[in-house]
Motif scaffolding. Structure first.
Motif, PDB file in Angstrom:
ATOM      1  N   ARG A 134      57.981  54.841 108.301  1.00 25.56           N
ATOM      2  CA  ARG A 134      59.361  54.435 107.990  1.00 25.56           C
ATOM      3  C   ARG A 134      60.016  53.792 109.216  1.00 25.56           C
ATOM      4  O   ARG A 134      60.691  52.775 109.122  1.00 25.56           O
ATOM      5  N   GLN A 135      59.789  54.425 110.380  1.00 18.75           N
ATOM      6  CA  GLN A 135      60.378  53.899 111.633  1.00 18.75           C
ATOM      7  C   GLN A 135      59.865  52.501 111.953  1.00 18.75           C
ATOM      8  O   GLN A 135      60.627  51.587 112.234  1.00 18.75           O
ATOM      9  N   LYS A 136      58.538  52.337 111.910  1.00 16.39           N
ATOM     10  CA  LYS A 136      57.958  51.037 112.276  1.00 16.39           C
ATOM     11  C   LYS A 136      58.312  49.968 111.247  1.00 16.39           C
ATOM     12  O   LYS A 136      58.485  48.799 111.607  1.00 16.39           O
ATOM     13  N   THR A 137      58.446  50.374 109.976  1.00 18.54           N
ATOM     14  CA  THR A 137      58.908  49.424 108.948  1.00 18.54           C
ATOM     15  C   THR A 137      60.284  48.889 109.332  1.00 18.54           C
ATOM     16  O   THR A 137      60.537  47.675 109.281  1.00 18.54           O
ATOM     17  N   ILE A 162      51.936  44.452 118.130  1.00 19.45           N
ATOM     18  CA  ILE A 162      52.283  45.276 119.308  1.00 19.45           C
ATOM     19  C   ILE A 162      53.169  46.458 118.885  1.00 19.45           C
ATOM     20  O   ILE A 162      52.995  47.579 119.370  1.00 19.45           O
ATOM     21  N   ILE A 163      54.097  46.227 117.969  1.00 17.31           N
ATOM     22  CA  ILE A 163      54.934  47.336 117.460  1.00 17.31           C
ATOM     23  C   ILE A 163      54.048  48.384 116.787  1.00 17.31           C
ATOM     24  O   ILE A 163      54.221  49.591 116.992  1.00 17.31           O
ATOM     25  N   LEU A 164      53.076  47.925 115.987  1.00 20.89           N
ATOM     26  CA  LEU A 164      52.172  48.861 115.305  1.00 20.89           C
ATOM     27  C   LEU A 164      51.336  49.665 116.308  1.00 20.89           C
ATOM     28  O   LEU A 164      50.929  50.797 116.022  1.00 20.89           O
ATOM     29  N   GLU A 165      51.094  49.081 117.495  1.00 24.75           N
ATOM     30  CA  GLU A 165      50.277  49.766 118.515  1.00 24.75           C
ATOM     31  C   GLU A 165      51.051  50.846 119.272  1.00 24.75           C
ATOM     32  O   GLU A 165      50.444  51.621 120.016  1.00 24.75           O
ATOM     33  N   LYS A 187      66.220  47.077 117.984  1.00 17.98           N
ATOM     34  CA  LYS A 187      65.819  48.480 117.801  1.00 17.98           C
ATOM     35  C   LYS A 187      64.302  48.560 117.647  1.00 17.98           C
ATOM     36  O   LYS A 187      63.697  47.779 116.916  1.00 17.98           O
ATOM     37  N   GLY A 188      63.699  49.502 118.377  1.00 14.92           N
ATOM     38  CA  GLY A 188      62.261  49.719 118.248  1.00 14.92           C
ATOM     39  C   GLY A 188      61.417  48.942 119.235  1.00 14.92           C
ATOM     40  O   GLY A 188      60.199  49.099 119.287  1.00 14.92           O
ATOM     41  N   ILE A 189      62.062  48.070 120.043  1.00 20.75           N
ATOM     42  CA  ILE A 189      61.298  47.348 121.073  1.00 20.75           C
ATOM     43  C   ILE A 189      61.747  47.847 122.434  1.00 20.75           C
ATOM     44  O   ILE A 189      62.895  47.669 122.827  1.00 20.75           O
ATOM     45  N   GLY A 190      60.821  48.502 123.119  1.00 25.21           N
ATOM     46  CA  GLY A 190      61.109  49.044 124.446  1.00 25.21           C
ATOM     47  C   GLY A 190      60.326  48.304 125.510  1.00 25.21           C
ATOM     48  O   GLY A 190      59.690  47.272 125.234  1.00 25.21           O
TER      49      GLY A 190
END
Length: 210
Positions: A94-97, A49-52, A133-136
Motif C-alpha cells: 500500500r505504501q509503495k503504491t 528504485i522505489i520498489l527496491e 513522499k516516499g523518496i528519501g
C-alpha cells in the motif's frame, strides 16, 4: 554540471582509487574491476528504485516485472489507471503504491522533469526528489549514481556499503556511520566509483570459496 563517469573513464577511476587507497587495489587484484551498473533516465527506473527500498533486489524485480506484464510499458499515465487491487496483485505494498502514484503525478504535472535533472547539481535534484513522499536520500543516491553517473555520491544509507567499509577496513561493528563518512572523504571526488568497488567487494567476498 557535476562530474560524470563513462564506460571509457570508469576503469581509470578505479585505478586512481586503488592508488589513493591500497585496500581498493587489493579488491581489484582479488576480484577484478566492478561492473559499471547503469539504468536509463525513465519513470520506470525510479519506480524500480522505489520498489527496491528495504527489500531484496529479486523481490523488487519480480514486482517490476508484474507491473510490466500488467501495463506493457510503465508510464505515469498507465500506472495511474491501476486500482489498489491491481497494484497489490503486482506485489506493490500500500505504501509503495502511494509513493509510485505521487511520483507519476509529479511527472505528469511537470513538478519534476527527469531530462532537466541531467543539467542540474546534485543538491537541486535531491531537493526536488525528496520533496515527494516516499523518496528519501537512498533513492536519490541510487538515481544519481546509476542513472546520471555522477562521480561523487556516497550512499551511506545502504547497509551493504556500511558493512563493506567495516569489513574492508577491519573496523568494529559498532563504528558510527558519521565516522565512515569522514573516512570516505579520502575517496573524493570519486565516492560513487568507490561505492561500486565496495559493493563488488561485498558481493564477491560473500561467494563460497571453491
Amino acid at each position: 554540471m557535476p562530474q560524470q563517469f563513462t564506460k571509457s573513464t570508469y576503469n581509470g577511476i578505479c585505478d586512481k582509487l586503488s592508488q589513493m587507497d591500497a585496500d581498493f587495489a587489493k579488491v581489484i587484484q582479488l576480484y577484478g574491476y566492478p561492473s559499471m551498473w547503469t539504468r536509463p533516465n525513465t519513470f520506470e527506473t525510479l519506480v524500480h528504485i522505489i520498489l527496491e527500498q528495504q527489500v531484496s533486489l529479486a523481490s523488487a524485480l519480480s514486482a517490476l516485472n508484474k507491473l510490466r506484464e500488467r501495463v506493457q510499458e510503465i508510464t505515469p499515465a498507465r500506472i495511474l489507471l491501476l486500482t489498489d487491487a491491481e497494484m497489490r496483485e503486482c506485489y506493490c505494498s500500500r505504501q509503495k503504491t502511494a509513493y509510485i502514484r505521487y511520483l507519476a503525478e509529479a511527472l505528469i504535472s511537470g513538478q519534476i522533469d527527469l531530462e532537466g535533472f541531467e543539467q542540474m547539481e546534485d543538491a537541486e535534484i535531491r531537493a526536488q526528489l525528496t520533496a515527494l513522499k516516499g523518496i528519501g536520500n537512498w533513492t536519490v543516491d541510487v538515481y544519481l549514481m546509476f542513472v546520471l553517473q555522477h562521480t561523487d555520491v556516497l550512499p551511506i544509507g545502504d547497509l551493504a556499503i556500511v558493512n563493506a567499509i567495516k569489513r574492508l577496513k577491519s573496523l568494529p561493528k559498532e563504528t558510527l556511520k558519521e565516522d565512515l563518512v569522514i573516512l570516505a572523504e579520502q575517496w573524493k571526488p570519486y565516492r560513487t566509483v568507490a561505492s561500486m568497488l565496495l559493493w563488488h567487494y561485498y558481493l564477491s567476498d560473500r561467494k563460497p570459496k571453491m
